[in-house]
Design a protein around this motif. Structure first.
Motif, short mmCIF file in Angstrom:
data_model
loop_
_atom_site.label_atom_id
_atom_site.label_comp_id
_atom_site.label_asym_id
_atom_site.label_seq_id
_atom_site.Cartn_x
_atom_site.Cartn_y
_atom_site.Cartn_z
N ASP A 40 -40.79 -10.82 65.24
CA ASP A 40 -39.81 -10.90 64.14
C ASP A 40 -39.36 -12.33 63.88
N THR A 41 -39.09 -13.07 64.95
CA THR A 41 -38.64 -14.45 64.80
C THR A 41 -39.74 -15.31 64.21
N LEU A 42 -40.97 -15.08 64.62
CA LEU A 42 -42.09 -15.85 64.11
C LEU A 42 -42.29 -15.61 62.61
N ILE A 43 -42.25 -14.36 62.19
CA ILE A 43 -42.40 -14.05 60.76
C ILE A 43 -41.27 -14.70 59.96
N THR A 44 -40.05 -14.59 60.43
CA THR A 44 -38.90 -15.19 59.74
C THR A 44 -39.04 -16.71 59.67
N SER A 45 -39.48 -17.33 60.75
CA SER A 45 -39.61 -18.80 60.79
C SER A 45 -40.69 -19.30 59.84
N ILE A 46 -41.82 -18.61 59.82
CA ILE A 46 -42.91 -19.01 58.91
C ILE A 46 -42.47 -18.83 57.46
N LEU A 47 -41.83 -17.70 57.15
CA LEU A 47 -41.33 -17.47 55.79
C LEU A 47 -40.35 -18.56 55.38
N ASP A 48 -39.41 -18.87 56.25
CA ASP A 48 -38.39 -19.88 55.96
C ASP A 48 -39.05 -21.23 55.71
N ASP A 49 -39.99 -21.62 56.56
CA ASP A 49 -40.65 -22.91 56.41
C ASP A 49 -41.47 -22.96 55.13
N PHE A 50 -42.27 -21.93 54.89
CA PHE A 50 -43.13 -21.93 53.71
C PHE A 50 -42.31 -21.89 52.41
N ASN A 51 -41.19 -21.18 52.42
CA ASN A 51 -40.34 -21.11 51.22
C ASN A 51 -39.70 -22.45 50.88
N LYS A 52 -39.66 -23.38 51.82
CA LYS A 52 -39.12 -24.72 51.58
C LYS A 52 -40.16 -25.68 51.01
N SER A 53 -41.38 -25.21 50.87
CA SER A 53 -42.47 -26.04 50.36
C SER A 53 -42.20 -26.46 48.93
N SER A 54 -42.56 -27.70 48.60
CA SER A 54 -42.37 -28.18 47.22
C SER A 54 -43.35 -27.53 46.25
N THR A 55 -44.38 -26.88 46.76
CA THR A 55 -45.39 -26.26 45.89
C THR A 55 -45.19 -24.75 45.73
N ILE A 56 -44.15 -24.19 46.33
CA ILE A 56 -43.95 -22.73 46.34
C ILE A 56 -43.89 -22.14 44.92
N GLY A 57 -43.37 -22.87 43.97
CA GLY A 57 -43.27 -22.37 42.61
C GLY A 57 -44.57 -22.41 41.83
N TYR A 58 -45.61 -22.96 42.43
CA TYR A 58 -46.89 -23.11 41.75
C TYR A 58 -47.97 -22.19 42.31
N VAL A 59 -47.59 -21.23 43.15
CA VAL A 59 -48.55 -20.28 43.70
C VAL A 59 -48.89 -19.26 42.61
N LYS A 60 -50.16 -19.17 42.27
CA LYS A 60 -50.61 -18.20 41.26
C LYS A 60 -50.90 -16.87 41.94
N ILE A 61 -50.77 -15.78 41.21
CA ILE A 61 -51.03 -14.45 41.75
C ILE A 61 -52.51 -14.29 42.07
N ASN A 62 -53.38 -14.71 41.15
CA ASN A 62 -54.82 -14.67 41.40
C ASN A 62 -55.45 -15.86 40.70
N SER A 63 -56.75 -16.01 40.83
CA SER A 63 -57.41 -17.19 40.30
C SER A 63 -57.77 -17.09 38.82
N THR A 64 -57.53 -15.93 38.20
CA THR A 64 -57.80 -15.78 36.78
C THR A 64 -56.50 -15.63 36.02
N VAL A 65 -56.49 -16.02 34.78
CA VAL A 65 -55.32 -15.87 33.92
C VAL A 65 -55.60 -14.75 32.94
N ALA A 66 -54.84 -13.67 33.06
CA ALA A 66 -55.04 -12.52 32.17
C ALA A 66 -54.26 -12.71 30.87
#
Length: 161
Positions: free
Chosen positions: A63-89
């Motif tokens: 549980d702590t590991l999942i929470t820590s990874i989520l917290d760290d990744f959510n602080k990434s400067s690129t988090i808002g640029y993650v696309k759902i998939n590689s194609t644009v519908a």
């Protein structure tokens, strides 16, 4: 007195479960462009987490590991640029063509990270087809890039100490 015995019996279990040590290494790669006083996120970025510990450490730290990874990744400067998939519908709504929002929401990202990390942790907790020694070190590798559908976590090797 019965309550006291239950309480005392529970305490060592809680203490034993909080004893774990997982080493987490993180690498990030990205490209960006600086033009006329502004910078722009490029077309490629990736964050790789490599976690190492014993099976018992991973089970106790889940549980702590999942929470820590989520917290760290959510602080990434690129988090808002993650696309759902590689194609644009494209959506057709009353003969008006609109481009669907290609970016994943925070909730979608969190769910995907939890899902792929839980998959790898489950493989450590319930190994199939192998019988590793109890003290052997394990490793989980997670790769989170710019496409949500491509996020993954797995066990690349069973490393022996």
């Amino acid at each position: 007195m019965s309550s006291s015995l239950i309480f005392c019996a529970s305490t060592p279990t809680v203490i034993a479960q909080s004893n774990y040590n997982i080493k987490v290494a993180k690498t990030t790669e990205a490209d960006f462009t600086v033009t006329d006083g502004a910078s722009y996120v490029g077309t490629y970025f990736e964050t790789t987490y490599t976690m190492t510990g014993t099976a018992t450490d991973f089970i106790n730290a889940k549980d702590t590991l999942i929470t820590s990874i989520l917290d760290d990744f959510n602080k990434s400067s690129t988090i808002g640029y993650v696309k759902i998939n590689s194609t644009v519908a494209q959506a057709n709504n009353n003969s008006i063509t609109e481009i669907a929002n290609p970016f994943a929401s925070k909730e979608q990202i969190d769910q995907k990270v939890k899902s792929v990390l839980a998959y790898a942790l489950d493989k450590i907790e319930n190994p199939i087809g192998i019988t590793p020694d109890i003290g052997d070190s394990r490793q989980i590798k997670c790769v989170f890039g710019n496409v949500l559908d491509d996020f993954w976590c797995d066990i690349p090797t069973f490393v022996t100490r």
